[in-house]
Design a protein around this motif. Sequence first.
Motif, PDB file in Angstrom:
ATOM      1  N   GLN A 145       0.669  -1.540  -0.110  1.00 49.18           N
ATOM      2  CA  GLN A 145       0.142   0.164  -0.509  1.00 49.18           C
ATOM      3  C   GLN A 145       0.664   1.015  -0.162  1.00 49.18           C
ATOM      4  O   GLN A 145       0.485   1.876  -0.407  1.00 49.18           O
ATOM      5  N   MET A 146       1.492   1.663   1.039  1.00 46.82           N
ATOM      6  CA  MET A 146       2.841   2.771   1.030  1.00 46.82           C
ATOM      7  C   MET A 146       3.447   2.889  -0.650  1.00 46.82           C
ATOM      8  O   MET A 146       3.467   3.706  -0.856  1.00 46.82           O
TER       9      MET A 146
ATOM     10  N   LEU B  93      -5.555   1.190  -7.835  1.00 43.38           N
ATOM     11  CA  LEU B  93      -4.408  -0.838  -6.970  1.00 43.38           C
ATOM     12  C   LEU B  93      -4.304  -0.399  -5.544  1.00 43.38           C
ATOM     13  O   LEU B  93      -4.487  -0.779  -4.713  1.00 43.38           O
ATOM     14  N   HIS B  94      -4.249   1.205  -5.200  1.00 41.44           N
ATOM     15  CA  HIS B  94      -3.586   2.355  -4.201  1.00 41.44           C
ATOM     16  C   HIS B  94      -4.838   1.930  -3.563  1.00 41.44           C
ATOM     17  O   HIS B  94      -5.193   1.456  -2.553  1.00 41.44           O
ATOM     18  N   THR B  95      -6.231   1.939  -4.251  1.00 41.62           N
ATOM     19  CA  THR B  95      -7.731   1.885  -3.602  1.00 41.62           C
ATOM     20  C   THR B  95      -8.253   0.085  -3.193  1.00 41.62           C
ATOM     21  O   THR B  95      -8.703   0.020  -1.941  1.00 41.62           O
ATOM     22  N   LEU B  96      -7.968  -0.479  -4.517  1.00 41.14           N
ATOM     23  CA  LEU B  96      -7.601  -1.611  -4.209  1.00 41.14           C
ATOM     24  C   LEU B  96      -7.457  -2.498  -2.913  1.00 41.14           C
ATOM     25  O   LEU B  96      -7.436  -3.275  -2.219  1.00 41.14           O
ATOM     26  N   VAL B  97      -6.102  -2.310  -2.631  1.00 39.15           N
ATOM     27  CA  VAL B  97      -5.319  -2.232  -1.723  1.00 39.15           C
ATOM     28  C   VAL B  97      -5.771  -2.475   0.071  1.00 39.15           C
ATOM     29  O   VAL B  97      -5.005  -2.907   0.593  1.00 39.15           O
ATOM     30  N   ALA B  98      -6.121  -1.149  -0.276  1.00 38.90           N
ATOM     31  CA  ALA B  98      -6.700  -0.372   0.904  1.00 38.90           C
ATOM     32  C   ALA B  98      -7.573  -1.173   1.511  1.00 38.90           C
ATOM     33  O   ALA B  98      -8.196  -1.442   2.816  1.00 38.90           O
ATOM     34  N   ALA B  99      -8.992  -1.359   0.299  1.00 34.45           N
ATOM     35  CA  ALA B  99      -9.795  -2.444   0.601  1.00 34.45           C
ATOM     36  C   ALA B  99      -9.422  -3.572   1.620  1.00 34.45           C
ATOM     37  O   ALA B  99      -9.972  -4.599   2.461  1.00 34.45           O
ATOM     38  N   SER B 100      -7.851  -4.319   0.766  1.00 35.12           N
ATOM     39  CA  SER B 100      -7.979  -5.930   1.069  1.00 35.12           C
ATOM     40  C   SER B 100      -7.237  -5.421   2.198  1.00 35.12           C
ATOM     41  O   SER B 100      -7.523  -6.091   2.872  1.00 35.12           O
ATOM     42  N   LEU B 101      -6.985  -4.480   2.562  1.00 36.47           N
ATOM     43  CA  LEU B 101      -6.054  -4.658   4.084  1.00 36.47           C
ATOM     44  C   LEU B 101      -6.896  -4.005   5.235  1.00 36.47           C
ATOM     45  O   LEU B 101      -7.250  -5.093   6.475  1.00 36.47           O
TER      46      LEU B 101
END
Length: 113
Positions: A69-70, A88-96
């Motif tokens: 994410q970072m 992808l930044h948004t997708l990984v945030a939701a996944s996290l």
Amino acid sequence: LACPDLPLCLGRIVPPLQSGLVTLHFFHRALGVAAALAVVGLATWALRQRAPASVRSWTGWAASLVVIQMGLGFLSVYTRLEVVPVALHTLVAASLIATLAHLTVVGWTARKG
């Protein structure tokens, strides 16, 4: 892109917080660093406390996602908000968030029994 440079913001660690957009972007970065430290700290704690394997596994996933994410946040700024890095930044945030929610359930279940 209120803070178009990295890792600083407007050439400073703490930029002048006179603009609402600069303030918002700066606090987004600061909150991201705080969340990353909390997740990595949780993963470290789980390893040191010899938490159940499922808890250790999910904290490892969470720590990996926060590092990704970072990196995607950096890439989003570096590419001046190209669509793919931002998505992808948004997708990984939701996944996290989903991983941490699942980790809460796994941890609660492991604790009870």
